[in-house]
Design a protein around this motif. Structure first.
Motif, PDB file in Angstrom:
ATOM      1  N   ASP A 174     -18.806  -0.093   5.218  1.00 25.22           N
ATOM      2  CA  ASP A 174     -18.411  -1.137   4.255  1.00 25.22           C
ATOM      3  C   ASP A 174     -16.899  -1.329   4.239  1.00 25.22           C
ATOM      4  O   ASP A 174     -16.397  -2.454   4.192  1.00 25.22           O
ATOM      5  N   ASP A 175     -16.175  -0.204   4.255  1.00 26.87           N
ATOM      6  CA  ASP A 175     -14.710  -0.306   4.249  1.00 26.87           C
ATOM      7  C   ASP A 175     -14.211  -0.936   5.543  1.00 26.87           C
ATOM      8  O   ASP A 175     -13.301  -1.773   5.546  1.00 26.87           O
ATOM      9  N   ALA A 176     -14.806  -0.503   6.662  1.00 26.17           N
ATOM     10  CA  ALA A 176     -14.385  -1.043   7.958  1.00 26.17           C
ATOM     11  C   ALA A 176     -14.613  -2.551   7.989  1.00 26.17           C
ATOM     12  O   ALA A 176     -13.745  -3.318   8.432  1.00 26.17           O
ATOM     13  N   ALA A 177     -15.770  -2.993   7.467  1.00 24.79           N
ATOM     14  CA  ALA A 177     -16.083  -4.424   7.474  1.00 24.79           C
ATOM     15  C   ALA A 177     -15.081  -5.185   6.594  1.00 24.79           C
ATOM     16  O   ALA A 177     -14.533  -6.221   6.995  1.00 24.79           O
ATOM     17  N   ARG A 178     -14.819  -4.633   5.415  1.00 19.60           N
ATOM     18  CA  ARG A 178     -13.910  -5.289   4.476  1.00 19.60           C
ATOM     19  C   ARG A 178     -12.499  -5.409   5.066  1.00 19.60           C
ATOM     20  O   ARG A 178     -11.798  -6.398   4.871  1.00 19.60           O
ATOM     21  N   LEU A 179     -12.109  -4.399   5.837  1.00 18.31           N
ATOM     22  CA  LEU A 179     -10.757  -4.381   6.397  1.00 18.31           C
ATOM     23  C   LEU A 179     -10.707  -5.041   7.772  1.00 18.31           C
ATOM     24  O   LEU A 179      -9.648  -5.129   8.388  1.00 18.31           O
ATOM     25  N   GLY A 180     -11.847  -5.467   8.259  1.00 17.31           N
ATOM     26  CA  GLY A 180     -11.888  -6.112   9.579  1.00 17.31           C
ATOM     27  C   GLY A 180     -11.589  -5.145  10.714  1.00 17.31           C
ATOM     28  O   GLY A 180     -10.934  -5.501  11.690  1.00 17.31           O
ATOM     29  N   LEU A 181     -12.079  -3.914  10.595  1.00 19.43           N
ATOM     30  CA  LEU A 181     -11.805  -2.905  11.618  1.00 19.43           C
ATOM     31  C   LEU A 181     -13.078  -2.567  12.380  1.00 19.43           C
ATOM     32  O   LEU A 181     -14.091  -2.219  11.789  1.00 19.43           O
ATOM     33  N   ALA A 182     -12.994  -2.684  13.699  1.00 16.25           N
ATOM     34  CA  ALA A 182     -14.146  -2.327  14.535  1.00 16.25           C
ATOM     35  C   ALA A 182     -14.005  -0.879  14.975  1.00 16.25           C
ATOM     36  O   ALA A 182     -12.907  -0.317  14.977  1.00 16.25           O
ATOM     37  N   ASP A 183     -15.144  -0.287  15.345  1.00 17.74           N
ATOM     38  CA  ASP A 183     -15.119   1.080  15.864  1.00 17.74           C
ATOM     39  C   ASP A 183     -14.207   1.138  17.089  1.00 17.74           C
ATOM     40  O   ASP A 183     -14.303   0.299  17.977  1.00 17.74           O
ATOM     41  N   GLY A 184     -13.301   2.085  17.120  1.00 15.58           N
ATOM     42  CA  GLY A 184     -12.380   2.222  18.250  1.00 15.58           C
ATOM     43  C   GLY A 184     -11.105   1.425  18.099  1.00 15.58           C
ATOM     44  O   GLY A 184     -10.143   1.645  18.843  1.00 15.58           O
ATOM     45  N   ALA A 185     -11.079   0.481  17.142  1.00 20.34           N
ATOM     46  CA  ALA A 185      -9.846  -0.286  16.924  1.00 20.34           C
ATOM     47  C   ALA A 185      -8.767   0.630  16.373  1.00 20.34           C
ATOM     48  O   ALA A 185      -9.058   1.687  15.815  1.00 20.34           O
ATOM     49  N   LEU A 186      -7.524   0.194  16.530  1.00 21.12           N
ATOM     50  CA  LEU A 186      -6.421   0.998  16.024  1.00 21.12           C
ATOM     51  C   LEU A 186      -6.138   0.593  14.571  1.00 21.12           C
ATOM     52  O   LEU A 186      -5.962  -0.586  14.273  1.00 21.12           O
ATOM     53  N   ALA A 187      -6.099   1.567  13.681  1.00 17.90           N
ATOM     54  CA  ALA A 187      -5.791   1.288  12.276  1.00 17.90           C
ATOM     55  C   ALA A 187      -4.395   1.787  11.949  1.00 17.90           C
ATOM     56  O   ALA A 187      -3.961   2.824  12.459  1.00 17.90           O
ATOM     57  N   ARG A 188      -3.708   1.020  11.118  1.00 14.88           N
ATOM     58  CA  ARG A 188      -2.428   1.493  10.579  1.00 14.88           C
ATOM     59  C   ARG A 188      -2.723   2.024   9.182  1.00 14.88           C
ATOM     60  O   ARG A 188      -3.304   1.326   8.349  1.00 14.88           O
ATOM     61  N   ILE A 189      -2.332   3.260   8.942  1.00 10.26           N
ATOM     62  CA  ILE A 189      -2.604   3.914   7.664  1.00 10.26           C
ATOM     63  C   ILE A 189      -1.260   4.202   7.010  1.00 10.26           C
ATOM     64  O   ILE A 189      -0.363   4.759   7.647  1.00 10.26           O
ATOM     65  N   LYS A 190      -1.155   3.769   5.748  1.00 12.06           N
ATOM     66  CA  LYS A 190       0.127   3.936   5.051  1.00 12.06           C
ATOM     67  C   LYS A 190      -0.055   4.797   3.822  1.00 12.06           C
ATOM     68  O   LYS A 190      -1.038   4.662   3.090  1.00 12.06           O
ATOM     69  N   GLY A 191       0.919   5.666   3.586  1.00 13.63           N
ATOM     70  CA  GLY A 191       0.939   6.466   2.364  1.00 13.63           C
ATOM     71  C   GLY A 191       2.355   6.511   1.831  1.00 13.63           C
ATOM     72  O   GLY A 191       3.257   5.884   2.399  1.00 13.63           O
ATOM     73  N   ASP A 192       2.569   7.280   0.768  1.00 13.55           N
ATOM     74  CA  ASP A 192       3.894   7.339   0.162  1.00 13.55           C
ATOM     75  C   ASP A 192       4.952   7.907   1.113  1.00 13.55           C
ATOM     76  O   ASP A 192       6.132   7.625   0.976  1.00 13.55           O
ATOM     77  N   GLY A 193       4.530   8.743   2.069  1.00  9.36           N
ATOM     78  CA  GLY A 193       5.498   9.408   2.945  1.00  9.36           C
ATOM     79  C   GLY A 193       5.728   8.707   4.263  1.00  9.36           C
ATOM     80  O   GLY A 193       6.614   9.094   5.023  1.00  9.36           O
ATOM     81  N   GLY A 194       4.930   7.694   4.576  1.00 10.45           N
ATOM     82  CA  GLY A 194       5.133   7.013   5.852  1.00 10.45           C
ATOM     83  C   GLY A 194       3.829   6.426   6.350  1.00 10.45           C
ATOM     84  O   GLY A 194       2.860   6.308   5.601  1.00 10.45           O
ATOM     85  N   GLU A 195       3.823   6.050   7.612  1.00  8.95           N
ATOM     86  CA  GLU A 195       2.612   5.462   8.173  1.00  8.95           C
ATOM     87  C   GLU A 195       2.330   6.032   9.546  1.00  8.95           C
ATOM     88  O   GLU A 195       3.220   6.507  10.252  1.00  8.95           O
ATOM     89  N   ILE A 196       1.058   5.974   9.916  1.00  3.79           N
ATOM     90  CA  ILE A 196       0.620   6.441  11.230  1.00  3.79           C
ATOM     91  C   ILE A 196      -0.435   5.463  11.749  1.00  3.79           C
ATOM     92  O   ILE A 196      -0.961   4.666  10.982  1.00  3.79           O
ATOM     93  N   THR A 197      -0.710   5.548  13.031  1.00  2.00           N
ATOM     94  CA  THR A 197      -1.839   4.775  13.560  1.00  2.00           C
ATOM     95  C   THR A 197      -2.831   5.744  14.188  1.00  2.00           C
ATOM     96  O   THR A 197      -2.455   6.768  14.752  1.00  2.00           O
ATOM     97  N   ALA A 198      -4.094   5.375  14.053  1.00  4.35           N
ATOM     98  CA  ALA A 198      -5.155   6.214  14.627  1.00  4.35           C
ATOM     99  C   ALA A 198      -6.357   5.334  14.922  1.00  4.35           C
ATOM    100  O   ALA A 198      -6.588   4.336  14.237  1.00  4.35           O
ATOM    101  N   PRO A 199      -7.127   5.691  15.961  1.00  2.27           N
ATOM    102  CA  PRO A 199      -8.329   4.914  16.265  1.00  2.27           C
ATOM    103  C   PRO A 199      -9.385   5.088  15.174  1.00  2.27           C
ATOM    104  O   PRO A 199      -9.548   6.178  14.626  1.00  2.27           O
ATOM    105  N   VAL A 200     -10.086   4.007  14.909  1.00  9.74           N
ATOM    106  CA  VAL A 200     -11.114   4.005  13.861  1.00  9.74           C
ATOM    107  C   VAL A 200     -12.420   4.566  14.406  1.00  9.74           C
ATOM    108  O   VAL A 200     -12.822   4.274  15.533  1.00  9.74           O
TER     109      VAL A 200
END
Ligand SMILES: Nc1nc2c(c(=O)[nH]1)N[C@H]1C(S)=C(S)[C@@H](COP(=O)(O)OP(=O)(O)OC[C@H]3O[C@@H](n4cnc5c(=O)[nH]c(N)nc54)[C@H](O)[C@@H]3O)O[C@H]1N2
Ligand SMILES: Nc1nc2c(c(=O)[nH]1)N[C@H]1C(S)=C(S)[C@@H](COP(=O)(O)OP(=O)(O)OC[C@H]3O[C@@H](n4cnc5c(=O)[nH]c(N)nc54)[C@H](O)[C@@H]3O)O[C@H]1N2
Ligand code: SF4
Ligand SMILES: [Mo]
Length: 745
Positions: A653-679
């Motif tokens: 559900d979250d992947a669909a809402r965010l438009g992320l496909a399996d294997g796509a690269l996601a940008r993840i942000k938090g208070d300390g910075g951001e990283i990218t990782a495959p979904v």
């Protein structure tokens, strides 16, 4: 010529006995030791890869020393001389307080890590000690400190005899157990169910352990304290609270009832996202079980209300009469513990005897939060940390905000690392002192014997002799203590460090009227110690003064190192036995159910509960992989690949809402910075929860991790800025912190 050698596996808390096949100097095979009194043949893929890990070509074989900015090979004599000089240049003008000590996880898996760090800290006289505990189990220490007066008195589930096990934020089918040392945890859970017992798992992720359970509940991360409080509420409200034989040893039952009145299941249901009826059901089942144990692990400690949740775990064990009885939650009695003395009130437990310089965090068990390490180095002003001794720790990856820590380490006046690898942290050291690989090290589980679900005693001498010119880790630690004392030269005698520890312990024992050696001459006792090395003599001393020891002749049948050596598969000391009230060290001499600092933190929880379902849309939790271990096992090709990858798991559900496909690269942000990782899309997670493993991010220059660098992964802890802590314990919130996720580029 092949031979076999026995070796306790040091790679996780299960402490399995291994049979190593050794060809010359090389371990070619490892299997579980069927005759091991504790593990009876169990092993996991990490243990099976012992040889590959041991022979990793990237392991450092000799010291490195920074010359003209570059780390290059040096002799041990040069390295210790440089350590003495470099540390002296800081302690001279600024005092030992300007040197921080950082102790990482493998210290609880080595003999050196158990025996020498206290002496190192003592020699420095520093109050700046940081360990992996504040990224892990410190909340449990604090709760035990307040409840029992002893932060190291941690009850463990009596797995072999319980009928009902409630697991909270633990995944022992993958971690193989933690703060509950049990080889073959999976087999023990299977056996529990086979004998008609019941396993319930509370975890926002439907983990392997959850899938093996009778019942799985998936609350919102970080809400366990409220859920457990509501269970306590139900026990009182439905008159199910029955501590039984414990009652005369308890204080604070009325205060507890009053506090719990504020947490009816209906009040916490929205916050936890668990129906009130389910919470009632959990409490009723727990109360109805003949013998039950509640056990919480990282998902209940490295969270916003970690100490409260850890406390409530044992409150439930008490209220259901399961604390300290067979089949419940019991206190192990390790062979190297001090022999039990008659029960008496103790000093109790306090924190905050000093505070951290920058953020004013209270000291807990003599430690400051690992999350505050960077600011203690990079914030200018008097008392700034100018040098660091890092032993078996990789905080650039394992603690919050690695980029900041990375820069802070680069700005130190001086740094020493005791580490077999040149990694994200040790690359900043001026001196790297590599211990030998595990096959060449002796092993005794000082720490895990105090947490084992059955009392045993086992010792492994080195399976393979030291390589020519190598030093064992105890000698490295002892020489480092001497270097701190300004004795870095080749004439310094590491045996003096062991002798000092022996003298101190024997001095206090002979002066103690309850000790088996009261009134004896410490020097004469010291002369009786067996063992080929300083650390073996210390082990012999501890065994002989321990609960099963020979008391230096007082009980000729009792344990000595020599006797343990005669039993290479270990000696079984039997199932856990009740230990209350003897184990209590509270000032009241009772179990203090509601210590003041605990009560003072309850309004914070109540405020969170009042926010109900209102919270961040997405939170992050951690996950572990069977073939991995924290930050340092990604360099063994046999253990990487397959499912063991650094992916961001999301619910469909979250992947669909965010438009992320399996294997796509996601940008993840938090208070300390951001990283990218495959979904990686998976419906095992509850919606609103993203899961990432830790210990990845092997893409910094200047390391020597050839295999790990090929698939570096991303450092999840870059999402944290180090400010989010459980206030009572200083433990970083690694589970259930807010993040944002979007498609990357
Ligand atoms: N986001 C997130 N972060 C986490 C966690 C999480 O779940 N999520 N888990 C946390 C937990 S529980 C822990 S315990 C910490 C662990 O974090 P750390 O305490 O930093 O431990 P490791 O990452 O295992 O790094 C261990 C270091 O010890 C070295 N080493 C290995 N064997 C030996 C040895 O025999 N002797 C010496 N001297 N060194 C050795 C390795 O090379 C490595 O540098 O990470 C924490 N960080
Ligand atoms: N294979 C392997 N084994 C290991 C390690 C490793 O890295 N790899 N590390 C070792 C170390 S240092 C440790 S400390 C132990 C840790 O041992 P465990 O605690 O058993 O291991 P984790 O996988 O961290 O399990 C924590 C669980 O908590 C869940 N969780 C997250 N947030 C919450 C929450 O808010 N509430 C609840 N109820 N659950 C939550 C996670 O989904 C996860 O399943 O493992 C040790 N063993
Ligand atoms: S379960 Fe732990 S102790 Fe046992 S073989 Fe695996 S890593 Fe080693
Ligand atoms: Mo840990």
């Amino acid at each position: 010529m092949n031979r076999t050698a026995l070796r306790i596996c040091p790679l996780c808390e299960a402490t399995c006995g291994l049979v190593l096949t050794v060809d010359g100097q090389r371990v070619t095979h490892a299997r579980g030791d069927r005759d091991d009194v504790f593990s009876a043949g169990f092993l996991c893929p990490k243990g099976a890869s012992f040889g590959a890990l041991d022979a990793d070509p990237d392991r450092l074989t000799g010291p490195l020393l920074r010359k003209d900015g570059e780390l290059s090979p040096a002799t041990w004599a040069e390295a210790f001389q440089a350590a003495a000089t470099g540390l002296g240049a800081v302690t001279g003008p600024y005092g030992g307080q300007a040197v921080g000590v950082v102790l990482g996880n493998p210290n609880v898996h080595t003999m050196a890590g158990a025996l020498y760090p206290a002496q190192l800290v003592g020699a420095l006289g520093t109050r700046s000690v940081f360990t992996a505990s504040t990224l892990d189990q410190m909340p449990k220490h604090v709760s035990s400190g307040y409840l029992f007066g002893d932060p190291n008195a941690i009850p463990v589930p009596d797995l072999d005899r319980t009928d009902h096990l409630l697991l909270i934020g633990a995944n022992p089918l993958v971690s193989n157990g933690s703060l509950a040392t049990a080889a073959d945890f999976p087999g023990k859970l299977k056996a529990l169910r086979a004998r008609g017992g019941r396993l319930t798992v509370i975890d926002p992720n439907r983990t392997r352990t959850a899938r093996a359970a009778d019942r799985h509940l998936a609350p919102r991360p970080g809400t366990d304290a409220a859920l457990l409080f509501a269970m306590v509420h139900v026990l009182f409200a439905e008159d199910l609270a029955d501590p039984g034989d414990l009652t005369p040893h308890l204080s604070g039952l009325d205060e507890l009832r009053t506090l719990a009145a504020d947490f009816p299941p209906e009040a916490v249901a929205a916050h936890c996202d668990v129906p009130a009826e389910d919470i009632r059901g959990l409490a009723r089942e727990l109360a109805a079980a003949e013998r039950a144990a509640v056990y919480g692990r990282l998902g209940s400690t490295a969270v916003e209300f970690g100490t409260l949740a850890s406390w409530l775990v044992d409150v439930l064990n008490v209220l259901t009469g399961n604390l300290d009885r067979p089949g419940g939650a019991m206190f192990p009695l390790s062979a190297t513990a001090r022999a039990p003395r008659p029960p008496r009130p103790g000093k109790g437990f306090t924190t905050g005897r000093w505070r951290s310089r920058v953020s004013g965090h209270p000291e807990v068990k003599g430690e400051l939060p690992a999350a505050a390490l960077a600011e203690e180095i990079d914030t200018p002003g008097e008392g700034r940390l100018r040098a660091l001794i890092v032993v078996a720790a990789n905080p650039v990856l394992s603690a919050p905000d690695g980029h900041r820590l990375d820069r802070a380490l680069a700005g130190l006046d001086f740094m020493v690392s005791v580490d077999p690898y040149l990694n994200e942290t040790s690359r900043h050291a001026d001196v790297v002192l590599p211990p030998p690989p595990p096959a060449r090290s002796a092993h005794y589980d000082f720490a895990f014997s105090t947490l084992a679900v059955r009392n045993t005693v086992r010792y492994s001498p080195p399976a393979v002799p030291l390589a020519p010119g190598a030093l064992d880790e105890p000698e490295i630690h002892a020489r480092l203590v001497l270097a701190v004392l300004g004795q870095g030269g080749p004439a310094a005698d590491p045996a003096a460090v062991d002798a000092q520890a022996i003298q101190r312990r024997l001095g206090s024992e002979t002066a103690d009227p309850h000790s088996p050696v009261h009134g004896k001459d410490p020097a004469q006792l010291a002369a009786l110690l067996g063992g080929r090395t300083g650390y073996e003599r210390r082990l012999d001393m501890m065994l002989r003064l321990g609960p099963y020891g020979d008391g230096f002749g007082a009980d000729p049948e009792g344990l000595t190192l020599a006797k343990v050596l005669e039993h290479p598969h270990g000696i079984d000391l039997g199932p856990l036995r009740p230990r209350l009230p003897q184990a209590l060290r509270t000032a009241s001499g009772r179990v203090d159910l509601v210590a003041l600092p605990i009560a003072a933190d309850v309004p914070r929880l109540r405020a969170a509960v009042d926010r109900g379902a209102g919270g961040p849309a997405l939170v992050l939790i951690g996950r572990r992989h069977l073939r991995s271990n924290n930050s340092w096992m990604h360099n063994v090709p046999a253990l990487t690949g397959g499912t063991n990858r650094c992916t961001a798991q999301l619910h469909p559900d979250d992947a669909a809402r965010l438009g992320l496909a399996d294997g796509a690269l996601a940008r993840i942000k938090g208070d300390g910075g951001e990283i990218t990782a495959p979904v990686e899309i998976t419906d095992t997670l509850r919606p609103g929860v993203v899961s990432l493993p830790h210990g990845w991010g092997h893409d910094r220059p200047g390391t020597r991790l050839t295999a790990a660098a090929r698939e570096p992964g991303a450092n999840v802890n870059q999402l944290l800025d180090g400010t989010l802590l459980d206030p009572l314990s200083g433990t970083a919130v690694l589970n259930g912190f807010p993040i944002q996720v979007e498609a990357a580029g």
